[in-house]
Design an enzyme around this catalytic site. Structure first.
Site, PDB file in Angstrom:
ATOM      1  N   HIS A  95       0.825  -1.208   0.000  1.00 51.08           N
ATOM      2  CA  HIS A  95       0.000   0.000   0.000  1.00 51.08           C
ATOM      3  C   HIS A  95       0.860   1.260   0.000  1.00 51.08           C
ATOM      4  O   HIS A  95       0.610   2.192  -0.774  1.00 51.08           O
ATOM      5  CB  HIS A  95      -0.917   0.011   1.224  1.00 51.08           C
ATOM      6  CG  HIS A  95      -1.680   1.292   1.397  1.00 51.08           C
ATOM      7  ND1 HIS A  95      -2.903   1.529   0.809  1.00 51.08           N
ATOM      8  CD2 HIS A  95      -1.385   2.419   2.097  1.00 51.08           C
ATOM      9  CE1 HIS A  95      -3.318   2.735   1.124  1.00 51.08           C
ATOM     10  NE2 HIS A  95      -2.412   3.311   1.915  1.00 51.08           N
ATOM     11  N   GLU A  96       1.869   1.295   0.865  1.00 52.03           N
ATOM     12  CA  GLU A  96       2.741   2.473   0.924  1.00 52.03           C
ATOM     13  C   GLU A  96       3.522   2.634  -0.378  1.00 52.03           C
ATOM     14  O   GLU A  96       3.749   3.761  -0.838  1.00 52.03           O
ATOM     15  CB  GLU A  96       3.693   2.377   2.118  1.00 52.03           C
ATOM     16  CG  GLU A  96       3.006   2.328   3.478  1.00 52.03           C
ATOM     17  CD  GLU A  96       2.009   3.457   3.688  1.00 52.03           C
ATOM     18  OE1 GLU A  96       2.191   4.543   3.087  1.00 52.03           O
ATOM     19  OE2 GLU A  96       1.043   3.259   4.435  1.00 52.03           O
ATOM     20  N   HIS A  99       1.593   4.471  -2.990  1.00 54.75           N
ATOM     21  CA  HIS A  99       1.718   5.932  -2.979  1.00 54.75           C
ATOM     22  C   HIS A  99       2.951   6.375  -3.769  1.00 54.75           C
ATOM     23  O   HIS A  99       2.922   7.402  -4.457  1.00 54.75           O
ATOM     24  CB  HIS A  99       1.825   6.433  -1.539  1.00 54.75           C
ATOM     25  CG  HIS A  99       0.544   6.349  -0.768  1.00 54.75           C
ATOM     26  ND1 HIS A  99      -0.647   6.866  -1.240  1.00 54.75           N
ATOM     27  CD2 HIS A  99       0.260   5.805   0.457  1.00 54.75           C
ATOM     28  CE1 HIS A  99      -1.608   6.645  -0.354  1.00 54.75           C
ATOM     29  NE2 HIS A  99      -1.078   6.001   0.678  1.00 54.75           N
ATOM     30  N   HIS A 103       3.025   8.802  -7.019  1.00 49.86           N
ATOM     31  CA  HIS A 103       3.915   9.957  -7.138  1.00 49.86           C
ATOM     32  C   HIS A 103       4.700   9.893  -8.443  1.00 49.86           C
ATOM     33  O   HIS A 103       4.810  10.889  -9.175  1.00 49.86           O
ATOM     34  CB  HIS A 103       4.863   9.999  -5.939  1.00 49.86           C
ATOM     35  CG  HIS A 103       5.620  11.277  -5.819  1.00 49.86           C
ATOM     36  ND1 HIS A 103       6.691  11.434  -4.966  1.00 49.86           N
ATOM     37  CD2 HIS A 103       5.476  12.467  -6.438  1.00 49.86           C
ATOM     38  CE1 HIS A 103       7.157  12.663  -5.078  1.00 49.86           C
ATOM     39  NE2 HIS A 103       6.444  13.314  -5.959  1.00 49.86           N
TER      40      HIS A 103
END
Length: 230
Positions: A95-96, A99, A103
């Site tokens: 999940h991280e 991100h 980006h």
């Protein structure tokens, strides 16, 4: 009394969901991942698969303190996730990294959220100042009429509420990317996939409750200051 009720109701909801998330993470952490990959290894693999080589994976203190920092381009994982070799650690780690992929691919909602951070911070400071000053009659010294105070309070809280709403698609999309990747890459078995999916569902619910609480509070302030207007 209505504001107190809003705080209590959503406070209880937030607490219940937070406890549920912790229990799910603990439960799914007890089943070893068949692929035997740690959260760190999964993060590095997912980043590499998306051609991202300028993001580092770090271990940070705490529990469920995992986050992606777009400023210094780091994926920061708590020890349980960084070293964990289970479905829960897999879900959070991927999940991280979702991100980080957002980006790298200039995901519009993430860009909007990042642009709003300084505005949201300023709005929070203004709101705190006005509310504290109003309690002690400080605003009277500036000669501000009640309507002006209302515009400041509702406007500031409106920015904060918008920030919580913009956060929702960012978080849901990161989870979508994470789950799609772990499934396509055969990182997890079907049962492990369901565990990962369930973990991320409860994590997302914390953001949903925060957004609903912010909306309810904004509606309260709007009603207090402008409810009597035609």
């Amino acid at each position: 009394m209505l504001l107190i009720l809003i705080v209590v109701v959503f406070g209880i909801m937030g607490f219940v969901i937070s406890q549920k998330l912790k229990s799910k993470f603990k439960k799914y952490s007890q089943t070893a991942l068949e692929a035997n990959l740690s959260g760190k290894e999964i993060a590095e693999l997912m980043l590499a698969d998306h051609g991202i080589h300028h993001v580092t994976v770090n271990c940070v203190e705490g529990k469920l303190t995992d986050h992606y920092n777009p400023q210094n381009k780091t994926v920061n994982l708590s020890p349980d996730v960084y070293y964990g070799r289970n479905a829960a650690a897999t879900a959070v780690s991927a999940h991280e990294c979702g991100h980080a992929v957002q980006h790298a691919q200039s995901y519009a909602w993430l860009g909007l959220r990042s642009a709003m951070v300084p505005i949201q911070n300023v709005s929070g400071k203004i709101l705190n100042f006005v509310l504290i000053a109003s309690l002690f009659g400080g605003l009277a010294l500036f000669g501000l009429p009640l309507e002006a105070v209302g515009v400041i309070v509702v406007g500031s809280y409106g920015v904060i509420t918008l920030f919580t709403l913009v956060t929702l698609p960012v978080e849901f999309d990161a989870s979508r990317r994470a789950l799609a990747w772990v499934k396509e890459r055969n990182i997890v078995t079907p049962s492990e996939y369901e565990m990962s999916k369930d973990s991320l569902k409860w994590a997302a619910m914390t953001y949903v409750v925060a957004a609903l609480a912010s909306l309810a509070t904004l509606a309260y302030y709007a009603m207090i200051f402008f409810g009597g207007r035609d």
